[in-house]
Structures are given as structure tokens and as C-alpha cells.
Design a protein around this motif. Sequence first.
Motif, mmCIF file in Angstrom:
data_model
loop_
_atom_site.group_PDB
_atom_site.id
_atom_site.type_symbol
_atom_site.label_atom_id
_atom_site.label_comp_id
_atom_site.label_asym_id
_atom_site.label_seq_id
_atom_site.Cartn_x
_atom_site.Cartn_y
_atom_site.Cartn_z
ATOM 1 N N VAL A 108 33.509 28.911 30.594
ATOM 2 C CA VAL A 108 33.633 28.556 32.004
ATOM 3 C C VAL A 108 32.664 27.426 32.369
ATOM 4 O O VAL A 108 32.440 27.144 33.545
ATOM 5 N N SER A 109 32.128 26.763 31.365
ATOM 6 C CA SER A 109 31.120 25.739 31.590
ATOM 7 C C SER A 109 31.689 24.540 32.340
ATOM 8 O O SER A 109 32.799 24.078 32.068
ATOM 9 N N GLY B 24 35.754 22.057 22.321
ATOM 10 C CA GLY B 24 37.040 22.682 22.065
ATOM 11 C C GLY B 24 36.999 24.189 21.909
ATOM 12 O O GLY B 24 38.044 24.839 21.908
ATOM 13 N N PHE B 25 35.822 24.775 21.754
ATOM 14 C CA PHE B 25 35.716 26.225 21.638
ATOM 15 C C PHE B 25 36.069 26.859 22.983
ATOM 16 O O PHE B 25 35.617 26.391 24.028
ATOM 17 N N THR B 26 36.865 27.901 22.953
ATOM 18 C CA THR B 26 37.342 28.519 24.184
ATOM 19 C C THR B 26 36.823 29.936 24.389
ATOM 20 O O THR B 26 36.776 30.416 25.514
#
Length: 109
Positions: free
Chosen positions: A51-52, A59-61
Motif C-alpha cells: 500500500v506504499s 513490482g512486489f505486491t
Amino acid sequence: MEEAKGPVKHIVLAKFKDGIPPDQIEQLIKSYSNLANLIEPMKAFHWGKDVSIENLHQGFTHVFESTFESVEGIAEYVAHPDHVEFATAFLPNVEKVLIIDYKPTAVHL
């Protein structure tokens, strides 16, 4: 790796492959969280989605954080048949993954 007694954090950053259905991702996360019930050294499990606002996630979710009693506990977890089975199902569904283990250090102000 430095031998560490006391809590150790196991951080997994993941980006699921495009096209993986949300219900499949949800099932993988449930399977991951259930490892805390199956592998004794795994003391806690938390997860969340990025949520940054800084857009530095590369690309990390998804973030997964597990707490272990020691570095040796992580080694036991990695080799455990339930973890091996989970990893065999999880890894083909991720585009990329980053794993870091660290021993938290308190900061005294």
C-alpha cells in the motif's frame, strides 16, 4: 549465517504472475498461513498487500512475515515436508520472490 538465538523474522516479498485468479491467490495464502499450525518453530504469520505511496516496491505486491524461535527453527521449517509441499505449489504461481531472514534489533533512543 550468524547463529541466532531468540526470535528471527522470515520475510517473503512476492509478485504473483499475471492471470493467476484471485481465489487461487487466496487459497495459496491460506495454505501459507496454515503452516504456522503444522510446523512447530513457526510462531507467527502475518501478510499484506503493498500500500506504499512511494512506488518503490519494484513490482512486489504481497508481503509475508513469519516469526521463528531461532535460525535453526527456520532451517527446520525450510526442510519440513509441509513447507516443501507448499513451496512446490506456491513458487510456480509467482513471477518473482525475495526472501530475507533477520534477527530484530531493538533501538534504544
